[in-house]
Each structure stands twice: as C-alpha cells, then as structure tokens.
Motif scaffolding. Structure first.
Motif, short mmCIF file in Angstrom:
data_model
loop_
_atom_site.label_atom_id
_atom_site.label_comp_id
_atom_site.label_asym_id
_atom_site.label_seq_id
_atom_site.Cartn_x
_atom_site.Cartn_y
_atom_site.Cartn_z
N VAL A 18 -6.92 2.48 -9.03
CA VAL A 18 -6.15 1.52 -8.24
C VAL A 18 -5.51 0.48 -9.18
CG1 VAL A 18 -6.47 -0.43 -6.65
CG2 VAL A 18 -7.36 1.83 -6.06
N LEU A 21 -2.50 1.95 -10.92
CA LEU A 21 -1.27 1.95 -10.10
C LEU A 21 -0.54 0.62 -10.20
CD1 LEU A 21 -2.21 3.42 -6.60
CD2 LEU A 21 -0.37 4.22 -8.06
N HIS A 80 4.42 6.99 -8.16
CA HIS A 80 3.72 5.91 -7.47
C HIS A 80 3.61 6.20 -5.98
CE1 HIS A 80 2.51 1.76 -6.65
NE2 HIS A 80 2.33 1.64 -7.95
N HIS A 84 -0.19 6.98 -4.45
CA HIS A 84 -0.98 5.84 -3.99
C HIS A 84 -1.94 6.22 -2.86
CE1 HIS A 84 1.90 5.29 -0.70
NE2 HIS A 84 0.96 4.60 -0.13
N VAL A 151 -5.17 0.18 0.31
CA VAL A 151 -3.73 0.18 0.01
C VAL A 151 -3.16 -1.25 0.12
CG1 VAL A 151 -1.45 1.01 0.74
CG2 VAL A 151 -3.38 2.60 0.64
N ILE A 155 -3.53 -2.73 -3.48
CA ILE A 155 -2.34 -2.18 -4.15
C ILE A 155 -1.09 -2.96 -3.74
CG2 ILE A 155 -0.92 -0.12 -4.55
CD1 ILE A 155 -3.45 1.57 -3.94
#
Ligand code: SAM
Length: 354
Positions: A18, A21, A80, A84, A151, A155
C-alpha cells in the motif's frame, strides 16, 4: 464511542504494498510535470486540439508516443489503477484472521441496515466493473472494509490534494443552514461522508442510501463503532421510496460522477420529491469539463479512463445547475472551490421553494 476501532493496522506485506502505491504516485510527480511542460510547449492550452475527446486522446497520444516521460506516465497510470484494488484485497486477506471478529462486533448497535431481497441495481450498472475492480463495489465479501478503510483511508487520502477526509468535512459544512432535522445522503457508501455529516449536524437524524450492499455493511459497522443511529438502505438515489417532503437536506459527496446524465436528472427529481418545502440540496462532485481548458479536460478524462469510471465524462459534461432548475429547484448555484488552482471540488446548492 470508539473512533479508531475500524481503522486498519496492516500486516507488513500489505502495508509495504500500500505504501509502495502511494510512493509511486508521489515519485512520479516530476514525470507528470515533465509531460505537462511538453504539452504546454506543443499545444498551449490545447485550442488546436480536436473538440471530440476521443479524437483528442488520439492526437495527444500520437504527438507524445515517442516521449519517454509520456510513456512512463501512461505505464504508471495503467499500473496504479489496475493494481490498487488487488493490492488492497491482498492486504485485507493478510489482515483477515485478526480483524474478522472485531468487525462482526459492530454488526449490532444503534445503526440499522435495511436491504430488501428483491432489490435490483440500476440497469446502467449491468456488466460495469467500476474502478476496474473485479465484481465492482460488491466483488468481495468484505469490499466495504477494503474500499472504505484500505483504498480510501490509506491510498486515496495519501494521494488526494488536501486529503479526502478533510474535504468531506469541509463540504459537509457548506449546507446553507446551521442545523437540520432529517438528512438524506445519497450514495453513502462506507459512511465516510455520513460521519462528516453526523459530526457537523449532531442533532440530525441521518438516513443513507446506496446500491452496494457490501459498502452499506461497512457503513453500518462504521456507524455502530461511533455510536451513531444511522438508518441505511439498499436503495437507488433516483428511487428511494421515502415519503414525499420528509427530509430537510438531501446531500451527496462524489456520487454524481458514478451516474449517467439521465440518472443524475432522476436523482435531482427524487431529491426534490423527498425534500420538505424550503429544504436544501448540497452535493459535491468532480470538476466540470466546461471549467477546464482542452488540456485539463483531456487530463481529467484520462484519469477517468484509467480509473474505470464509465460515466465520468457524461456526468462532468452535464450542466448541473441547469439540471437542478429543470427539476424545480430555486437558488440553484454551482461553485468551483479551487484546490491548488484547479476547479475542484464542484459544489452545488439549491432550495426547494417554500
Ligand atoms: C465514490 S463512492 C462515494 C461515496 C461516499 N459518499 C464517500 O464519501 O465515500 C460512490 C457511491 O455511490 C454509490 N452509487 C452509485 N450509483 C448510485 C445510485 N444510483 N444510487 C445510490 N448509490 C449509488 C456507489 O455504490 C458508491 O458506494
């Protein structure tokens, strides 16, 4: 009230992926700036580029396809957006043995979730894998936790200018009145904006609808973990089934770009129907294409393509203020609240005549 009980503490592999990313996104800043400079040099604000967006994508790709920076940017964008969802699911699987019991503990509490067995999502979702995630919103039994806590919290928030949670709180405070009796949130998903509403209007009764059962299950837990009495329903924004004139505020945060223009119009008509006379509407969504120059519009559209957002273009091209007026609202206004010079978020407010 336990604020942090649902926030994930990832295991090492999940956390590393994570973080990676987010680092790839930030690490590519210079690449993005380099491409921006090339675009500026070749096209200025893009006046010579085709009006048609598909043709514009082809023209930009044709002009920059040999440029290393552009190729790297395309590869990162593709990687990406494809990765993700998978990275978040894998991070969850690693965490699952430690978190399942903790999650289940919040299935009960003051919040309520109502899901009628014969509910059917709107036709326009048929076959759509939103955000390029297999099965879309409901593609994993714990997609609510995965989407909301991994997420969005780990992220999206890390890559969102100004932070998406900060923006939710800012938007929640933009409704015209200081307090509301009954609030309907359309597209409440995992409850992040619902919580911003609950914090901003502590005396309001909050009702949320969404078409994804997995995200609602997580909203239920999020509400319970904070001791909130949210009423959540598996229902479409354009057909909520609630009594006419039964809400004082109808609101949404980043719902509209998930819908085709006809559904947005239907959703405004439904908001008008369920609002009491004098009731308010407040919605926040993506930048309007009409506010962007041709290069910015191409960039926004490219992000929507990468992100698996089938209705973004159609939605961002709709004049929301005109659509609100068509639905009968008065004092309809749209404001582009610049974020680092970019006309986002776009916030609309309107009132049902008293
Ligand atoms: C980008 S998410 C955002 C939501 C949430 N407000 C937040 O702040 O995180 C959009 C949500 O809208 C829901 N949605 C899409 N179309 C809908 C519709 N027609 N009616 C109700 N919910 C819808 C999706 O299931 C998803 O949960």
């Amino acid at each position: 009230m336990n604020d942090n009980s649902l926030q994930p503490r990832l295991r090492q592999r999940g956390r590393a992926s994570v973080d990676f990313l987010a680092h790839v996104f930030h690490g590519a800043t210079q690449v993005r700036q380099g491409v921006q400079e090339q675009l500026n040099t070749r096209f200025g604000e893009g006046a010579s580029l085709p009006d048609d967006l598909d043709e514009r994508h082809e023209a930009v790709a044709g002009a920059l396809s040999e440029e290393p920076g552009y190729r790297v940017q395309q590869a990162i964008g593709e990687w990406h957006s494809r990765q993700h969802g998978l990275i978040a699911i894998n991070a969850f699987e690693e965490l699952k043995p430690r978190i399942t019991e903790r999650l289940a503990q919040y299935d009960e509490g003051p919040s309520r979730l109502t899901a009628e067995k014969d509910f059917k999502p709107p036709d326009y979702f048929e076959g759509v894998e939103i955000h390029r995630t297999r099965g879309g919103w409901d593609g994993h039994p714990c997609m609510g936790f995965i989407h909301g806590e991994i997420v969005h919290r780990l992220i999206v928030d890390a890559t969102y200018p100004g932070g998406i949670f900060t923006q939710r709180r800012m938007v929640a405070g933009l409704a015209p009145k200081e307090s509301y009796g009954r609030i309907l949130e359309m597209g409440c998903s995992t409850g992040h904006f619902t919580r911003a509403l609950a914090e901003t209007y502590p005396n309001a009764e909050i009702v949320g609808v969404d078409v994804s059962i997995r995200t609602l299950e997580h909203a239920l837990r999020a509400g319970n973990s904070c001791g909130y009495s949210w009423q959540l329903y598996l229902r479409a924004a354009e057909n909520t089934g609630f009594e006419a004139e039964s809400f004082d505020l109808v609101t949404s945060y980043i719902l509209l770009h998930e819908m085709p223009a006809s559904a947005i119009r239907a959703c405004f008509a439904e908001a008008y129907r369920v609002l009491a006379p004098g009731g308010d509407l407040l919605m926040s969504d993506v930048a309007r294409y009409a506010h962007l120059n041709k290069i910015q519009e191409w960039q926004a559209d490219q992000l929507a393509r990468f992100g698996g957002e089938p209705f973004w273009r159609e939605s961002a091209s709709l004049d929301l203020v005109a659509a609100l007026k068509d639905a009968g609202f008065e004092e309809a206004e749209g404001r582009a609240l610049g974020n680092q010079g970019y006309p986002y978020p776009y916030v609309i407010t309107a009132r049902k005549p008293a």
